[in-house]
Every structure is written in structure tokens, then in C-alpha cells.
Motif scaffolding. Structure first.
Motif, PDB file in Angstrom:
ATOM      1  N   CYS A  55      28.899  51.134  13.789  1.00 19.00           N
ATOM      2  CA  CYS A  55      28.263  50.387  12.701  1.00 19.00           C
ATOM      3  C   CYS A  55      29.296  49.870  11.704  1.00 19.00           C
ATOM      4  CB  CYS A  55      27.230  51.259  11.999  1.00 19.00           C
ATOM      5  SG  CYS A  55      25.757  51.560  13.011  1.00 19.00           S
ATOM      6  N   LEU A  56      30.279  50.686  11.379  1.00 16.99           N
ATOM      7  CA  LEU A  56      31.314  50.253  10.435  1.00 16.99           C
ATOM      8  C   LEU A  56      32.168  49.130  11.015  1.00 16.99           C
ATOM      9  CD1 LEU A  56      32.328  53.693   8.930  1.00 16.99           C
ATOM     10  CD2 LEU A  56      31.067  51.852   7.783  1.00 16.99           C
ATOM     11  N   ASP A  57      32.477  49.203  12.303  1.00 22.93           N
ATOM     12  CA  ASP A  57      33.218  48.110  12.952  1.00 22.93           C
ATOM     13  C   ASP A  57      32.417  46.817  12.910  1.00 22.93           C
ATOM     14  OD1 ASP A  57      35.408  49.696  13.520  1.00 22.93           O
ATOM     15  OD2 ASP A  57      34.873  50.008  15.631  1.00 22.93           O
ATOM     16  N   TYR A  58      31.126  46.912  13.180  1.00 27.89           N
ATOM     17  CA  TYR A  58      30.257  45.740  13.134  1.00 27.89           C
ATOM     18  C   TYR A  58      30.210  45.153  11.732  1.00 27.89           C
ATOM     19  CZ  TYR A  58      26.005  42.921  13.408  1.00 27.89           C
ATOM     20  OH  TYR A  58      25.099  41.885  13.343  1.00 27.89           O
ATOM     21  N   CYS A  59      30.056  46.017  10.737  1.00 27.12           N
ATOM     22  CA  CYS A  59      30.016  45.545   9.349  1.00 27.12           C
ATOM     23  C   CYS A  59      31.319  44.862   8.968  1.00 27.12           C
ATOM     24  CB  CYS A  59      29.714  46.709   8.403  1.00 27.12           C
ATOM     25  SG  CYS A  59      28.012  47.297   8.526  1.00 27.12           S
ATOM     26  N   ALA A  60      32.429  45.388   9.437  1.00 28.10           N
ATOM     27  CA  ALA A  60      33.723  44.750   9.168  1.00 28.10           C
ATOM     28  C   ALA A  60      33.790  43.375   9.810  1.00 28.10           C
ATOM     29  CB  ALA A  60      34.863  45.637   9.674  1.00 28.10           C
ATOM     30  N   ALA A  61      33.331  43.274  11.063  1.00 30.05           N
ATOM     31  CA  ALA A  61      33.345  41.989  11.763  1.00 30.05           C
ATOM     32  C   ALA A  61      32.454  40.959  11.072  1.00 30.05           C
ATOM     33  CB  ALA A  61      32.913  42.176  13.219  1.00 30.05           C
ATOM     34  N   MET A  62      31.333  41.435  10.505  1.00 27.82           N
ATOM     35  CA  MET A  62      30.404  40.539   9.818  1.00 27.82           C
ATOM     36  C   MET A  62      30.766  40.345   8.344  1.00 27.82           C
ATOM     37  SD  MET A  62      28.423  39.682  12.235  1.00 27.82           S
ATOM     38  CE  MET A  62      27.112  38.854  11.372  1.00 27.82           C
ATOM     39  N   ARG A  63      31.791  41.055   7.901  1.00 24.87           N
ATOM     40  CA  ARG A  63      32.254  41.018   6.507  1.00 24.87           C
ATOM     41  C   ARG A  63      31.176  41.509   5.531  1.00 24.87           C
ATOM     42  NH1 ARG A  63      37.176  37.937   6.095  1.00 24.87           N
ATOM     43  NH2 ARG A  63      37.571  36.950   8.083  1.00 24.87           N
ATOM     44  N   TYR A  64      30.458  42.551   5.951  1.00 26.90           N
ATOM     45  CA  TYR A  64      29.453  43.176   5.098  1.00 26.90           C
ATOM     46  C   TYR A  64      30.106  44.253   4.246  1.00 26.90           C
ATOM     47  CZ  TYR A  64      25.741  41.256   8.103  1.00 26.90           C
ATOM     48  OH  TYR A  64      24.896  40.437   8.805  1.00 26.90           O
ATOM     49  N   GLU A  65      29.626  44.424   3.039  1.00 28.80           N
ATOM     50  CA  GLU A  65      30.025  45.544   2.200  1.00 28.80           C
ATOM     51  C   GLU A  65      29.026  46.667   2.476  1.00 28.80           C
ATOM     52  OE1 GLU A  65      30.162  46.622  -2.497  1.00 28.80           O
ATOM     53  OE2 GLU A  65      30.865  44.645  -1.883  1.00 28.80           O
ATOM     54  N   VAL A  66      29.519  47.834   2.823  1.00 29.70           N
ATOM     55  CA  VAL A  66      28.650  48.948   3.194  1.00 29.70           C
ATOM     56  C   VAL A  66      28.158  49.658   1.933  1.00 29.70           C
ATOM     57  CG1 VAL A  66      28.529  51.157   4.415  1.00 29.70           C
ATOM     58  CG2 VAL A  66      29.797  49.245   5.408  1.00 29.70           C
ATOM     59  N   ALA A  67      26.831  49.772   1.824  1.00 34.74           N
ATOM     60  CA  ALA A  67      26.230  50.453   0.672  1.00 34.74           C
ATOM     61  C   ALA A  67      26.059  51.939   0.941  1.00 34.74           C
ATOM     62  CB  ALA A  67      24.877  49.830   0.334  1.00 34.74           C
ATOM     63  N   GLY A  68      25.966  52.343   2.202  1.00 33.85           N
ATOM     64  CA  GLY A  68      25.808  53.757   2.508  1.00 33.85           C
ATOM     65  C   GLY A  68      25.614  54.010   3.978  1.00 33.85           C
ATOM     66  N   LEU A  69      25.807  55.252   4.365  1.00 30.03           N
ATOM     67  CA  LEU A  69      25.539  55.712   5.717  1.00 30.03           C
ATOM     68  C   LEU A  69      24.394  56.704   5.625  1.00 30.03           C
ATOM     69  CD1 LEU A  69      29.169  56.422   6.958  1.00 30.03           C
ATOM     70  CD2 LEU A  69      27.769  54.414   7.433  1.00 30.03           C
ATOM     71  N   ILE A  70      23.353  56.462   6.386  1.00 28.76           N
ATOM     72  CA  ILE A  70      22.186  57.340   6.339  1.00 28.76           C
ATOM     73  C   ILE A  70      21.988  57.940   7.726  1.00 28.76           C
ATOM     74  CG2 ILE A  70      19.708  57.487   5.948  1.00 28.76           C
ATOM     75  CD1 ILE A  70      20.031  55.175   3.976  1.00 28.76           C
ATOM     76  N   CYS A  71      21.893  59.240   7.764  1.00 30.63           N
ATOM     77  CA  CYS A  71      21.783  59.961   9.029  1.00 30.63           C
ATOM     78  C   CYS A  71      20.359  60.468   9.225  1.00 30.63           C
ATOM     79  CB  CYS A  71      22.771  61.125   9.027  1.00 30.63           C
ATOM     80  SG  CYS A  71      22.750  62.057  10.544  1.00 30.63           S
ATOM     81  N   GLY A  72      19.631  59.846  10.159  1.00 28.99           N
ATOM     82  CA  GLY A  72      18.332  60.347  10.571  1.00 28.99           C
ATOM     83  C   GLY A  72      17.188  60.213   9.586  1.00 28.99           C
ATOM     84  N   ASP A  73      17.307  59.384   8.576  1.00 29.40           N
ATOM     85  CA  ASP A  73      16.231  59.238   7.587  1.00 29.40           C
ATOM     86  C   ASP A  73      15.881  57.759   7.427  1.00 29.40           C
ATOM     87  OD1 ASP A  73      14.449  59.315   5.480  1.00 29.40           O
ATOM     88  OD2 ASP A  73      15.708  60.590   4.221  1.00 29.40           O
ATOM     89  N   TRP A  74      15.016  57.275   8.319  1.00 29.55           N
ATOM     90  CA  TRP A  74      14.652  55.856   8.324  1.00 29.55           C
ATOM     91  C   TRP A  74      14.032  55.426   6.998  1.00 29.55           C
ATOM     92  CZ3 TRP A  74      16.274  52.187  11.313  1.00 29.55           C
ATOM     93  CH2 TRP A  74      15.627  50.962  11.298  1.00 29.55           C
ATOM     94  N   ASN A  75      13.196  56.276   6.414  1.00 24.15           N
ATOM     95  CA  ASN A  75      12.552  55.923   5.143  1.00 24.15           C
ATOM     96  C   ASN A  75      13.577  55.726   4.027  1.00 24.15           C
ATOM     97  OD1 ASN A  75       9.933  55.876   6.145  1.00 24.15           O
ATOM     98  ND2 ASN A  75       9.690  58.077   5.865  1.00 24.15           N
ATOM     99  N   ALA A  76      14.643  56.508   4.030  1.00 23.69           N
ATOM    100  CA  ALA A  76      15.698  56.338   3.022  1.00 23.69           C
ATOM    101  C   ALA A  76      16.389  54.987   3.191  1.00 23.69           C
ATOM    102  CB  ALA A  76      16.709  57.474   3.101  1.00 23.69           C
ATOM    103  N   ALA A  77      16.608  54.582   4.431  1.00 23.17           N
ATOM    104  CA  ALA A  77      17.224  53.278   4.694  1.00 23.17           C
ATOM    105  C   ALA A  77      16.321  52.150   4.212  1.00 23.17           C
ATOM    106  CB  ALA A  77      17.525  53.127   6.182  1.00 23.17           C
ATOM    107  N   LEU A  78      15.033  52.247   4.513  1.00 26.81           N
ATOM    108  CA  LEU A  78      14.088  51.220   4.061  1.00 26.81           C
ATOM    109  C   LEU A  78      13.981  51.198   2.537  1.00 26.81           C
ATOM    110  CD1 LEU A  78      11.227  51.590   6.694  1.00 26.81           C
ATOM    111  CD2 LEU A  78      12.987  49.817   6.563  1.00 26.81           C
ATOM    112  N   GLN A  79      14.080  52.360   1.912  1.00 27.02           N
ATOM    113  CA  GLN A  79      14.027  52.429   0.457  1.00 27.02           C
ATOM    114  C   GLN A  79      15.221  51.703  -0.166  1.00 27.02           C
ATOM    115  OE1 GLN A  79      11.303  53.746  -1.190  1.00 27.02           O
ATOM    116  NE2 GLN A  79      12.226  52.652  -2.904  1.00 27.02           N
ATOM    117  N   MET A  80      16.390  51.805   0.473  1.00 20.04           N
ATOM    118  CA  MET A  80      17.568  51.068  -0.022  1.00 20.04           C
ATOM    119  C   MET A  80      17.308  49.572  -0.004  1.00 20.04           C
ATOM    120  SD  MET A  80      20.851  53.195   1.375  1.00 20.04           S
ATOM    121  CE  MET A  80      22.027  52.259   0.383  1.00 20.04           C
ATOM    122  N   LEU A  81      16.606  49.083   1.030  1.00 22.81           N
ATOM    123  CA  LEU A  81      16.239  47.662   1.068  1.00 22.81           C
ATOM    124  C   LEU A  81      15.287  47.319  -0.068  1.00 22.81           C
ATOM    125  CD1 LEU A  81      15.550  46.952   4.853  1.00 22.81           C
ATOM    126  CD2 LEU A  81      17.479  46.148   3.495  1.00 22.81           C
TER     127      LEU A  81
END
Length: 86
Positions: A13-39
Motif C-alpha cells: 500500500c505504501l509503495d502504491y501511495c508513493a507511485a500515486m504521490r498520495y500523502e498517507v494519513a494513516g495505516l489501519i489494521c483490520g478496522d474497516w469502520n475506522a477507515a470509513l470514518q477517516m473518509l
């Protein structure tokens, strides 16, 4: 990201974000609702997962899957803004 093989999924995921020039806001492990909440909170604009099997069947828009063959520049991973893990 799935908790199993977290380091492998995170690296993809980090390699992909680098290729897309995205700034990473966080890494979430196993908590889909937390990821959606960030959106919803405006902390993230895109969710990136390392494989189609990690997608929630009721997923929201702006979710991207890392392609199987990613041509990314090694060593140019984006800087993490925050790390969220459960």
C-alpha cells in the motif's frame, strides 16, 4: 489492512501511495469502520487496500486496489501523517 502479514500489505500500500504521490494519513489494521470514518471526517480522501479480498462488500467510493504488478520507485514511500491501528 488485514492483520495477517501486515508488513507485506503495508509495504504494498505504501509503495502504491508513493507511485500515486498520495500523502498517507494513516495505516489501519483490520478496522474497516475506522477507515470509513477517516473518509467521513475528511482526514482521508482515498482508502487503499493491497488486494481485492480486503474490500468490504458494502464499500464506499474512492477505494483503490494496488495492482498485482506495481512499478514503484523503491525507497520513496510517502511520509506517514498519522498511524491508526487496532
Amino acid at each position: 489492512m488485514q492483520p495477517d502479514r501486515f508488513d507485506v500489505h503495508a509495504a504494498r500500500c505504501l509503495d502504491y501511495c508513493a507511485a500515486m504521490r498520495y500523502e498517507v494519513a494513516g495505516l489501519i489494521c483490520g478496522d474497516w469502520n475506522a477507515a470509513l470514518q477517516m473518509l467521513k471526517d475528511g482526514l482521508a480522501a482515498v482508502i487503499v487496500v493491497s488486494a481485492m479480498t480486503q474490500l468490504d462488500p458494502h464499500r464506499e467510493p474512492r477505494i483503490e486496489v494496488v495492482p498485482k504488478r506495481l512499478k514503484a520507485r523503491r525507497g520513496t514511500r510517502p511520509r506517514l501523517v498519522a498511524k491508526v491501528a487496532h
